[in-house]
Design a protein around this motif. Structure first.
Motif, PDB file in Angstrom:
ATOM      1  N   GLU A 154      -5.310   6.794   6.298  1.00 35.82           N
ATOM      2  CA  GLU A 154      -5.896   5.978   5.222  1.00 35.82           C
ATOM      3  C   GLU A 154      -7.413   6.097   5.231  1.00 35.82           C
ATOM      4  OE1 GLU A 154      -5.121   1.428   4.682  1.00 35.82           O
ATOM      5  OE2 GLU A 154      -6.931   1.620   5.913  1.00 35.82           O
ATOM      6  N   THR A 173     -11.892  -2.725  -4.375  1.00 36.89           N
ATOM      7  CA  THR A 173     -11.365  -1.996  -3.231  1.00 36.89           C
ATOM      8  C   THR A 173     -10.596  -0.769  -3.691  1.00 36.89           C
ATOM      9  OG1 THR A 173     -11.086  -4.100  -2.051  1.00 36.89           O
ATOM     10  CG2 THR A 173      -9.960  -2.174  -1.142  1.00 36.89           C
ATOM     11  N   TYR A 174     -10.856   0.354  -3.038  1.00 32.16           N
ATOM     12  CA  TYR A 174     -10.087   1.568  -3.269  1.00 32.16           C
ATOM     13  C   TYR A 174      -9.385   1.927  -1.962  1.00 32.16           C
ATOM     14  CZ  TYR A 174      -8.787   6.419  -4.076  1.00 32.16           C
ATOM     15  OH  TYR A 174      -8.073   7.587  -4.179  1.00 32.16           O
ATOM     16  N   ILE A 175      -8.075   2.227  -2.047  1.00 29.24           N
ATOM     17  CA  ILE A 175      -7.277   2.608  -0.874  1.00 29.24           C
ATOM     18  C   ILE A 175      -6.560   3.916  -1.180  1.00 29.24           C
ATOM     19  CG2 ILE A 175      -5.384   1.964   0.663  1.00 29.24           C
ATOM     20  CD1 ILE A 175      -5.921  -0.953  -0.100  1.00 29.24           C
ATOM     21  N   THR A 226     -10.575   3.994   2.926  1.00 29.50           N
ATOM     22  CA  THR A 226     -10.788   2.928   1.960  1.00 29.50           C
ATOM     23  C   THR A 226     -12.276   2.683   1.782  1.00 29.50           C
ATOM     24  OG1 THR A 226     -10.291   0.600   1.457  1.00 29.50           O
ATOM     25  CG2 THR A 226     -10.582   1.161   3.756  1.00 29.50           C
ATOM     26  N   SER A 248       0.821  -1.217   0.000  1.00 33.07           N
ATOM     27  CA  SER A 248       0.000   0.000   0.000  1.00 33.07           C
ATOM     28  C   SER A 248       0.852   1.262   0.000  1.00 33.07           C
ATOM     29  CB  SER A 248      -0.967   0.000   1.192  1.00 33.07           C
ATOM     30  OG  SER A 248      -1.885  -1.063   1.089  1.00 33.07           O
ATOM     31  N   SER A 301      -5.084  -2.906   4.225  1.00 31.25           N
ATOM     32  CA  SER A 301      -5.983  -1.801   4.571  1.00 31.25           C
ATOM     33  C   SER A 301      -6.918  -2.284   5.675  1.00 31.25           C
ATOM     34  CB  SER A 301      -6.794  -1.330   3.358  1.00 31.25           C
ATOM     35  OG  SER A 301      -7.661  -2.363   2.900  1.00 31.25           O
TER      36      SER A 301
END
Length: 731
Positions: A497, A514-516, A499, A11, A66
């Motif tokens: 973070e 998934t969006y991080i 997410t 990440s 995440s």
């Protein structure tokens, strides 16, 4: 031919910003994890991991990238939690071996580089190598609910390279000793004890510098580590208590020639004998920088209590709370006085006398040397953490708030992590889940600069020739070293973070989107400064600062499904990372933060240049495995990596707003790649529980030519097609 574990970024984090865990105990080096040079005069190579655990001993590995639960801390990248294999309930085991070599490997080279590669004397280019990976394992049931497992494994490689006109073998060797004992004292209480030791050794010679090979320069790098851990768990009426204790010791040492000499080669007009004449240019180099040793020792204890699920009105709860303490002691030692001799003077009349070190009668003598005194320093960090987490469920909504406090007495920081993750079961059937989270992660301190601060400074000496007697005068002080390392109390690096994602049942499998997004702040970098009086002749101090920063975005899509004798997983990730500095050793001072460059015609700060050499943009994997008739099994992994763009200084300049010259940077593009890796196994039971398994692995099946990084003086490529063959006897 290299065998050490690869570096891992999760990440967008730096490779040393992850938390590695083995059976719940940390496996993170705080010494100097970003330093890689094994030949440094005053430093030893490091690695983010303390112990190099063989993958064959991992029963289950979980990677958190995440929405990481609060029980994990000390990272701004991700968490890799490895649980070692458990003893089986029946007696049995295996003996196995797999191997590969250069003749089973295709190399891709620039046409102009083939001859240089074939006659390489550098580990950066290894035209010949052989690797062996094997071991033995046995399971021993001791009683009902009691078992023992023991294993020995070795990963060995031999790397022949040219050295003084001959082919000589460098080697790499990693051994793993593993014992685990499990005892279920009752249906409520269990005990696990484990011991791991991972000695690692490299045999090397110092490589050519300035066209001259270095004689008598063989040295060893040893990285030895071991750990003892114990876990006791008991189920009370109110919940489950887990107590975990561990002791771990790791160290890196170098055994090398004590002194280094930079002799002159024979002058063109010299008549008579000359002892030091192997150099190909001006100098004949010899020796090394002496023995060094660094170590890290840690004791840790963790308590975790998971409360039995309970309800308060419409809410259901699952509460976890925990406490942990870790004491880490780092050391650095140089046992012997070491000299680095240079500035050789040729003189046919010199008489060395009693001090023949760095001198040859009637030929030459060293007039200058740097002195590295014997040294022994150590520093200790105490780390505490406490956390509380509740998994709340209300109808189709689940929330997991958590709060963690980290305390260290090294940089005197108390850090607070608030984390919140949640999911919504949209239709109440489990088929469609909406997932999100907002989290903060704090990293951990490093011992690197505190140990370096305590090291004795290097100083320089000189000597001259007495022209009346042709005898050498005694050594006298020429200068004290002006480069010092200074420890500074800083803020702990952290990452914020958020997410969001969707988990959906689809076509008999699960689809995850998934969006991080991460923003790293107060990251470690390096700066230099003068003494307080700003004396130009005074010392220069090197220290850490908090000037580093980073930003990371990624979007991933994954679908996986398994059915009878088959499994399929497909994933694709888009990511972009921008970071101000490669690692904490990168010089990032205030004036550099304001340094301007031209990029695509625009004037920007150099620190804001996109680090596209880290970004392949899109990566994808397709993994298919199948159990086939007659004992065969097949696995295919297809890897897609998009092209990438590396940012480079073009060497050109343009006038700035005030007439100053400003460097011009631009992108260099590299192509995309498709790689296929196959593995085929055949398994046959011979009698009772005994049997044989044969395996064949083919990496880069279609021999694709893939550039490795941006071209510098010459373009390098990843390995072409490579075969591994293996055999296992099980019982």
């Amino acid at each position: 031919g290299e065998i050490s574990p690869p570096l891992l970024s999760i990440s967008g984090g730096k490779v040393y910003d992850n938390s590695f865990m083995i059976d719940g105990v940390g496996n993170n080096s705080l010494l100097d994890p970003a330093w890689t040079d094994p030949e440094s005069s005053n430093n030893l190579p490091g690695h983010p991991q303390e112990l190099f655990l063989d993958a064959d001993l991992i029963g289950e590995a979980t990677v958190y990238r995440s929405n990481v639960p609060v029980e994990f801390g000390g990272f701004t990248g991700g968490v890799v939690e490895a649980d070692t294999i458990m003893p089986a309930t029946e007696f049995g085991g295996k003996v196995d071996l797999r191997t590969t070599r250069a003749s089973w490997t295709r190399f891709h080279l620039d046409d102009d580089h083939e001859d240089c590669f074939d006659h390489s004397n550098s580990v950066e280019q290894q035209p010949r190598f052989s690797k062996y990976d094997g071991g033995a394992l046995v399971n021993v049931p001791l009683a009902e609910g009691m078992g023992l497992i023991a294993s020995y494994r070795e990963l060995y490689s031999r790397i022949p390279l040219r050295h003084f006109g001959e082919t000589q073998d460098q080697t790499r060797d990693l051994q793993t000793f593993f014992v685990k004992y499990v005892y279920d004292l009752s249906d409520r209480t269990s005990l696990r004890l484990s011991y791991i030791q991972t000695p690692y050794n490299e045999e090397r010679f110092r490589e050519e510098t300035m066209g001259s090979e270095i004689k008598n320069s063989w040295y060893d790098i040893d990285q030895n580590g071991y750990r003892l851990s114990a876990e006791l768990s008991h189920l009370f009426d109110l919940g489950e208590l887990e107590v975990l204790g561990g002791y771990q010791s790791s160290g890196t040492s170098r055994q090398a020639p004590t002194h280094y000499y930079n002799w002159n080669t024979r002058p063109d007009d010299w008549v008579g004998e000359w002892d030091k004449d192997w150099g190909t240019k001006l100098y004949s180099k010899e020796g090394g920088y002496g023995d060094l040793e660094s170590s890290q020792e840690s004791e840790s204890v963790k308590l975790k209590f998971t409360v039995k699920p309970f309800d308060t009105g419409p809410l259901s709860h699952e509460v976890k709370l925990g406490y942990g303490f870790e004491r880490v002691t780092g050391t650095f030692e140089r046992r012997d006085l070491t000299y680095n001799y240079s500035v050789a003077k040729t003189d046919a009349d010199v008489i060395c006398g009693d001090d023949s070190q760095g001198c040859i009668d009637g030929q030459q003598y060293m007039s200058f040397r740097s002195v590295y005194r014997s040294d022994d320093v150590n520093e200790t960090i105490d780390l505490h953490h406490v956390y509380l987490q509740d998994s709340l469920r209300f109808k189709r909504l689940t929330l997991r708030p958590g709060y963690r406090i980290n305390r260290d007495n090294f940089m005197d920081n108390t850090d607070h992590d608030l984390r919140l993750a949640g999911s919504l079961d949209v239709f109440g059937s489990g088929d469609t889940l909406l997932i999100g989270g907002v989290n903060r992660y704090h990293g951990r301190p490093l011992l690197t600069y505190k140990l370096a601060e305590a090291k004795k400074p290097v100083y320089n000496e000189k000597r001259t020739l007495d022209l009346a007697t042709d005898m050498l005068n005694p050594w006298t002080l020429f200068s004290m070293g002006k480069a010092f390392t200074q420890y500074s109390e800083l803020d702990t690096p952290y990452s914020d973070e958020w997410t969001a994602g969707v988990d959906q049942a689809l076509l008999g499998g699960r689809l995850s989107l998934t969006y991080i997004e991460r923003r790293g702040k107060d990251e470690f970098a390096t700066q230099t400064s003068k003494s307080k009086d700003d004396d130009e002749e005074g010392p220069m101090f090197t220290t850490l600062n908090n000037n580093g920063s980073s930003e990371h975005q990624e979007f991933s899509v994954e679908w996986k499904r398994s059915w009878t004798n088959h499994a399929l997983a497909v994933n694709d990730t888009w990511q972009q990372t921008e970071t101000s500095n490669d690692n904490y050793r990168t010089l990032l001072e205030d004036e550099q933060l304001e340094e301007l460059v031209y990029y695509h015609g625009e004037l920007i700060r150099r620190v804001d240049l996109p680090r596209d050499d880290y970004n392949r943009g899109y990566t994808g994997n397709l993994i298919y495995s199948a159990r086939l008739p007659h004992g065969f099994a097949f696995t295919n992994r297809t890897r897609y990596r998009s092209g990438f763009e590396a940012i480079e200084n073009t060497g050109d300049e343009e006038d700035g707003p005030n007439g100053e010259k400003i460097a011009i940077y631009d992108k260099v593009k590299q192509p995309e790649s498709w790689l296929f890796d196959w593995k085929l196994t055949w398994r046959r039971d011979l009698y009772h529980s005994h049997g044989l398994q044969l395996s064949l692995e083919i990496n880069n099946v279609f021999n694709q030519k893939v550039p490795a990084g941006a071209a510098e003086e010459i373009q390098t490529y990843e390995l072409g097609r490579q075969f591994w063959a293996g055999m296992e006897y099980y019982f």
